[in-house]
Write a protein that holds these residues in place. Structure first.
Motif, mmCIF file in Angstrom:
data_model
loop_
_atom_site.group_PDB
_atom_site.id
_atom_site.type_symbol
_atom_site.label_atom_id
_atom_site.label_comp_id
_atom_site.label_asym_id
_atom_site.label_seq_id
_atom_site.Cartn_x
_atom_site.Cartn_y
_atom_site.Cartn_z
ATOM 1 N N ILE A 39 0.833 -1.198 0.000
ATOM 2 C CA ILE A 39 0.000 0.000 0.000
ATOM 3 C C ILE A 39 0.870 1.250 0.000
ATOM 4 C CG2 ILE A 39 -1.665 1.300 1.378
ATOM 5 C CD1 ILE A 39 -2.862 -1.355 2.190
ATOM 6 N N SER A 40 2.046 1.135 0.597
ATOM 7 C CA SER A 40 2.969 2.269 0.630
ATOM 8 C C SER A 40 4.387 1.755 0.447
ATOM 9 C CB SER A 40 2.834 3.020 1.946
ATOM 10 O OG SER A 40 3.325 2.208 2.995
ATOM 11 N N HIS A 41 5.309 2.648 0.459
ATOM 12 C CA HIS A 41 6.705 2.271 0.282
ATOM 13 C C HIS A 41 7.439 2.195 1.614
ATOM 14 C CE1 HIS A 41 6.399 2.443 -4.026
ATOM 15 N NE2 HIS A 41 5.787 3.605 -3.930
ATOM 16 N N THR A 42 6.733 1.895 2.691
ATOM 17 C CA THR A 42 7.363 1.780 3.993
ATOM 18 C C THR A 42 7.792 0.335 4.234
ATOM 19 O OG1 THR A 42 5.339 1.256 5.188
ATOM 20 C CG2 THR A 42 5.845 3.590 4.883
ATOM 21 N N ALA A 43 8.609 0.151 5.227
ATOM 22 C CA ALA A 43 9.067 -1.188 5.584
ATOM 23 C C ALA A 43 8.118 -1.868 6.569
ATOM 24 C CB ALA A 43 10.467 -1.102 6.200
ATOM 25 N N TYR A 44 7.065 -1.178 6.970
ATOM 26 C CA TYR A 44 6.149 -1.723 7.966
ATOM 27 C C TYR A 44 5.034 -2.520 7.292
ATOM 28 C CZ TYR A 44 8.529 1.652 10.874
ATOM 29 O OH TYR A 44 9.493 2.354 11.521
ATOM 30 N N ALA A 45 4.680 -3.646 7.918
ATOM 31 C CA ALA A 45 3.581 -4.461 7.406
ATOM 32 C C ALA A 45 2.257 -3.784 7.734
ATOM 33 C CB ALA A 45 3.622 -5.851 8.031
ATOM 34 N N VAL A 46 1.315 -3.894 6.835
ATOM 35 C CA VAL A 46 -0.023 -3.357 7.061
ATOM 36 C C VAL A 46 -0.880 -4.526 7.537
ATOM 37 C CG1 VAL A 46 -1.995 -2.214 6.001
ATOM 38 C CG2 VAL A 46 0.328 -1.647 5.267
ATOM 39 N N PRO A 47 -1.371 -4.501 8.779
ATOM 40 C CA PRO A 47 -2.021 -5.676 9.352
ATOM 41 C C PRO A 47 -3.323 -6.093 8.671
ATOM 42 C CG PRO A 47 -2.224 -3.798 10.827
ATOM 43 C CD PRO A 47 -1.323 -3.381 9.709
ATOM 44 N N PHE A 48 -4.023 -5.179 8.013
ATOM 45 C CA PHE A 48 -5.310 -5.545 7.436
ATOM 46 C C PHE A 48 -5.357 -5.329 5.928
ATOM 47 C CE2 PHE A 48 -6.182 -4.528 11.893
ATOM 48 C CZ PHE A 48 -6.615 -5.780 12.290
ATOM 49 N N ALA A 49 -4.244 -5.516 5.262
ATOM 50 C CA ALA A 49 -4.213 -5.415 3.803
ATOM 51 C C ALA A 49 -4.683 -6.738 3.210
ATOM 52 C CB ALA A 49 -2.805 -5.096 3.328
ATOM 53 N N ARG A 50 -5.402 -6.681 2.111
ATOM 54 C CA ARG A 50 -5.885 -7.894 1.443
ATOM 55 C C ARG A 50 -4.691 -8.684 0.911
ATOM 56 N NH1 ARG A 50 -10.876 -8.982 1.672
ATOM 57 N NH2 ARG A 50 -11.033 -9.985 -0.314
ATOM 58 N N VAL A 51 -4.784 -9.996 1.008
ATOM 59 C CA VAL A 51 -3.715 -10.885 0.569
ATOM 60 C C VAL A 51 -4.301 -11.877 -0.425
ATOM 61 C CG1 VAL A 51 -1.974 -12.557 1.297
ATOM 62 C CG2 VAL A 51 -2.563 -10.639 2.798
#
Length: 82
Positions: A39-51
């Motif tokens: 969703i972004s260019h960060t190194a952090y995982a997005v906990p509720f992103a669709r997989v």
């Protein structure tokens, strides 16, 4: 170019849910590949992103049959016609 060997079986609502489904299918002998769009260019995982959940084409029918009890799985575009 080689034909794709994996088929999308659906989407999970979060990485945690996708990993549970992955473990379930792998326990049944089915290889699983999970794809999460960034969703972004960060190194952090997005906990509720669709997989997105992919399995080998030769295991597609078996995986779909095993996942029938999971009502949270969103069918892929191809599976909605069934």
């Amino acid at each position: 170019m080689d034909e794709m060997k994996y088929e999308k079986i659906g989407d999970a609502n979060s990485r945690a849910e996708a990993e549970i489904i992955e473990s379930f299918l792998e326990a049944e002998g089915i290889d699983v590949e999970l794809v999460e769009e960034s969703i972004s260019h960060t190194a952090y995982a997005v906990p509720f992103a669709r997989v997105q959940i992919f399995v080998p084409k030769e295991n597609l029918e078996q995986a779909l049959e095993l996942l029938k009890p999971f009502d949270d799985i969103q069918p892929g575009e191809d599976e909605q016609d069934e």
